[in-house]
Design an enzyme around this catalytic site. Structure first.
Site, PDB file in Angstrom:
ATOM      1  N   VAL B  12     -15.060-110.792 -34.051  1.00  0.00           N
ATOM      2  CA  VAL B  12     -14.966-110.830 -35.843  1.00  0.00           C
ATOM      3  C   VAL B  12     -15.503-108.665 -35.702  1.00  0.00           C
ATOM      4  O   VAL B  12     -15.489-108.517 -37.050  1.00  0.00           O
ATOM      5  CB  VAL B  12     -15.803-111.484 -36.607  1.00  0.00           C
ATOM      6  CG1 VAL B  12     -15.445-112.513 -37.440  1.00  0.00           C
ATOM      7  CG2 VAL B  12     -16.978-111.433 -35.911  1.00  0.00           C
ATOM      8  N   LEU B  14     -17.163-105.386 -35.101  1.00  0.00           N
ATOM      9  CA  LEU B  14     -19.173-105.119 -34.573  1.00  0.00           C
ATOM     10  C   LEU B  14     -19.487-105.280 -36.134  1.00  0.00           C
ATOM     11  O   LEU B  14     -20.104-104.047 -36.716  1.00  0.00           O
ATOM     12  CB  LEU B  14     -19.487-103.227 -34.807  1.00  0.00           C
ATOM     13  CG  LEU B  14     -20.532-102.846 -33.914  1.00  0.00           C
ATOM     14  CD1 LEU B  14     -20.810-103.935 -32.515  1.00  0.00           C
ATOM     15  CD2 LEU B  14     -19.554-101.810 -32.987  1.00  0.00           C
ATOM     16  N   HIS B  15     -19.691-106.456 -36.624  1.00  0.00           N
ATOM     17  CA  HIS B  15     -20.593-106.767 -37.576  1.00  0.00           C
ATOM     18  C   HIS B  15     -21.704-106.686 -37.427  1.00  0.00           C
ATOM     19  O   HIS B  15     -22.270-106.366 -36.774  1.00  0.00           O
ATOM     20  CB  HIS B  15     -19.265-107.736 -38.373  1.00  0.00           C
ATOM     21  CG  HIS B  15     -20.073-109.009 -37.312  1.00  0.00           C
ATOM     22  ND1 HIS B  15     -21.458-109.801 -38.608  1.00  0.00           N
ATOM     23  CD2 HIS B  15     -19.027-109.300 -36.530  1.00  0.00           C
ATOM     24  CE1 HIS B  15     -20.869-111.153 -37.387  1.00  0.00           C
ATOM     25  NE2 HIS B  15     -20.208-110.529 -36.487  1.00  0.00           N
ATOM     26  N   ALA B  16     -21.942-107.154 -38.414  1.00  0.00           N
ATOM     27  CA  ALA B  16     -23.905-107.285 -38.664  1.00  0.00           C
ATOM     28  C   ALA B  16     -25.197-107.830 -37.660  1.00  0.00           C
ATOM     29  O   ALA B  16     -25.405-106.952 -36.658  1.00  0.00           O
ATOM     30  CB  ALA B  16     -24.339-107.839 -40.018  1.00  0.00           C
TER      31      ALA B  16
END
Lengths: 564, 92
Positions: B12, B14-16
């Site tokens: 998904v 470089l998310h949280a």
């Protein structure tokens, strides 16, 4: 709480239960600081920079400590937010603003705003993270101001949560193991607080306006049955709470709603997604009495695709093979606006273009939804019934039924939410196959009382005899049209005492949140149809909601046995 | 100046969660590391230990990013960080 005087506060009990606990107040939302406000008096750029850095470190430390106690996803989220709080680039841009003479609160607010805007612009998943940045921002500003952090209070011991009202975002983080009961000074029986309390099985009281006087640390007795909060409870209340704690456990619902004389009252579930449907099937629901299809549409800029809709409805049908699933077509408008369907500038959205009415202003969305429902129904074994919300006239019912048949769906019905539809039920049912009464809206429209307004909570009570008369009129109409099926899918069906009255008024099926299945089934099992009819007459003749409720409850001793 | 190119391995992007793991690792290193999209000039590189900068990159699965660091231990530090970027943290 310097005195130990016993004080009573009354409100509207919306979820049963009697407990004693310590108050923790929901902190006020953090208000935005003034744009570019100057340094506080006596502060220097250096001292203000240090104060800002300290606040970010303090918030990061609090979040880290909470992360250490959490597990799984919650832990990952808390860790990430802790890093956001101590983020170097955020601090750097806020510090720059401080150096130009802005106070720490305004500087941090503006710097975080820029980050959130940037993330929102990326769209998709990152846009959702913008909310996390705003949450961190509110926490840091709360720290700078020396006020409690926003959100549900963090406590190691369970507490009674007292608030003005709770928003969906607040309740999403509500841990039922930590919260003993909910008390709000605002909100009504159909408010979000009430709905969430019932689905979590927490005692709750809403519209108890004087409870704004309660403070952290107060010991209170909360009686969700009688709608009463008592500060500094005595032995009397302690005894009642003990009795409630020792109540007989409700038997698990065995999947068959039936009265004492064998009269069948199928108990169905209200669901809003495939996952929801699976949980309801597991709880024994005999079908779905209300599938809210908004879950597919809410929060969307555009109409979801055909394939997406077919998959979403199919997931629900799959959980109820060979069983009835009543699908309500899109109910947008009023408290559920949708950018591609509803007009946000209407002065009075509850009386505006909402529910079925959006088909006239945005034709096509409904027909496409029916096509998707039809295809999903063909892929699965569920017995699919389809109904429209917000129908006011027999002509609308006829038009909707025609649309349903064009989509090759077998069974068409309408919701009875508007008084005109209740009074015209016979003419309506000559044109379609069934009706389902939405008591939440039927109450709001019968009593002309906005269901979101806490100050009108007393009017917004489905026990109002006028509402019961509307339901009786609907049943009579259904009989006249050849004994066509009448269901109830509003919150009223989840109140075990009111469920008895509804059956007595001639309602055939009841649909509710899955938690209510077991209490409703247990109470229905203690009465026969003749008794239910007698109780319904008592309620119809009452002069007030309060009188109707107490007359009926007095005849149902089983309610006390189960602490309902 | 040590430099490495890495391909984002998280499904998904470089998310949280992956950003948190990476920012934390970058913050613990003895050298300052910057990160930039491969398509952007090095002047626009951001602090790799800032989770907000990382998320602001908008790096998706398969995006190429460039890590840069200077000084003693820079080479080892970057090797370590490349590994973190290329793992799919969501499959754990």
């Amino acid at each position: 709480m310097s005195t130990h005087k016993v004080e009573k506060f009354s409100g509207v009990g919306v979820s049963a239960g009697r407990v004693i606990g310590t108050v923790r107040r929901m902190p006020d939302a953090i208000q935005a600081p003034a744009d570019g406000a100057p340094l506080p008096e006596g502060a220097t750029i250096d001292s203000e920079t240090a104060r800002l850095a300290q606040a970010t470190q303090a918030v990061a430390a609090q979040l880290k400590a909470r992360a250490a106690l959490a597990t799984g996803d919650a832990q990952a989220v808390l860790k990430a937010t802790a890093l956001m709080a101590s983020d170097k680039s955020l601090l750097k841009s806020a510090t720059k603003l401080v150096a130009s003479g802005t106070c720490a609160e305004s500087a941090l607010w503006e710097a975080a705003d820029a980050v959130a805007t940037q993330l929102s612009a990326l769209g998709g998943y990152m846009a959702e993270r913008a909310g996390d940045v705003l949450d961190v921002r509110a926490r840091i500003v709360a720290e700078l101001r020396g006020v409690p952090a926003p959100g549900i209070p963090d406590s190691e011991t369970p507490f009674v949560l007292v608030a003005v009202d709770l928003a969906p975002a607040d309740t999403a983080t509500l841990d039922p193991a930590k919260v003993l009961a909910l008390v709000t000074s605002d909100g009504g029986p159909q408010s979000h607080t009430a709905i969430i309390a019932r689905s979590l099985g927490l005692p709750a009281i809403v519209a108890a306006s004087d409870t704004t006087a309660l403070v952290d640390g107060d010991v209170v007795y909360v009686d969700g049955i009688d709608g009463l909060v008592v500060r500094n409870p005595t032995e009397v209340e302690s005894a009642t709470a003990r009795t409630y704690a020792n109540r007989e456990q409700l038997p698990e619902f065995d999947g068959r709603g039936v009265l004492a004389d064998g009269h069948r009252v199928p108990l169905l579930a209200n669901v809003g997604s495939g996952t929801d449907a699976q949980a309801a099937a597991k709880a024994g629901a005999e079908g779905v009495g209300l599938l809210r299809t908004e879950f597919c549409f809410l929060g969307r800029e555009k109409e979801p695709s055909h394939e997406e809709q077919v998959a979403a409805y199919g997931a629900v049908f799959e959980a109820f093979a060979q069983k009835k699933v009543v699908v309500r077509t899109l109910d947008a408008g009023a408290d559920k606006p949708l950018p591609f369907l509803t007009d946000s500038t209407e002065p009075n959205p509850a009386l505006g273009v909402r529910g079925y009415r959006t088909d006239t202003t945005s034709p096509g969305v409904l027909a496409r939804q029916l096509t998707a429902i039809s295809e999903a129904a063909a892929n699965h074994q569920a017995e699919v019934w389809t109904m429209a919300p917000m129908i006011s006239t027999p002509a609308e019912a006829q038009d909707f039924a025609a649309l349903v048949r064009t989509a090759n769906l077998a069974t068409a019905g309408v919701m009875i939410e508007v008084p005109s539809a209740a009074l015209m039920a016979e003419r309506i049912l000559e044109r379609c196959d069934f009706v389902s009464i939405g008591t939440n809206d039927l109450t709001q429209y019968t009593m002309a009382a906005d269901r979101q307004l806490g100050s009108l909570a007393e009017l917004n009570d489905p026990w109002q005899p006028a509402v019961l008369h509307m339901i009786a009129a609907t049943s009579a109409g259904a009989q006249g049209a050849g004994a066509k099926p009448v269901g109830v899918c509003g919150e009223a069906a989840a109140d075990p005492a009111l469920a008895v009255v509804l059956v007595g008024l001639g309602v055939n099926t009841l649909s509710m949140n899955k938690r209510a299945l077991s209490p409703v089934a247990a109470v229905l099992r203690t009465v026969d149809l003749a008794t239910a009819q007698k109780l319904a007459q008592l309620a119809l003749r009452a002069a007030s909601a309060e009188e109707a409720r107490s007359l009926v409850r007095a005849q149902l001793p089983e309610l006390d046995r189960f602490g309902l | 100046m040590a430099e490495r190119t890495a391909i984002i391995g998280s499904r998904v992007g470089l998310h949280a969660r992956p950003a948190a793991i990476f920012a934390e690792a970058a913050g613990e290193l003895p050298v300052e590391v910057t990160i930039a999209l491969e398509t952007e000039p090095s002047e626009d590189a951001l602090d790799a230990s800032s989770i907000l900068s990382l998320m602001g990159l908008g790096a998706e699965y398969g995006t190429k990013v460039v890590l840069r660091a200077e000084g003693e231990g820079a080479e080892e530090a970057l090797d370590q960080l490349v590994k973190i970027l290329e793992i799919d943290h969501d499959s754990e």
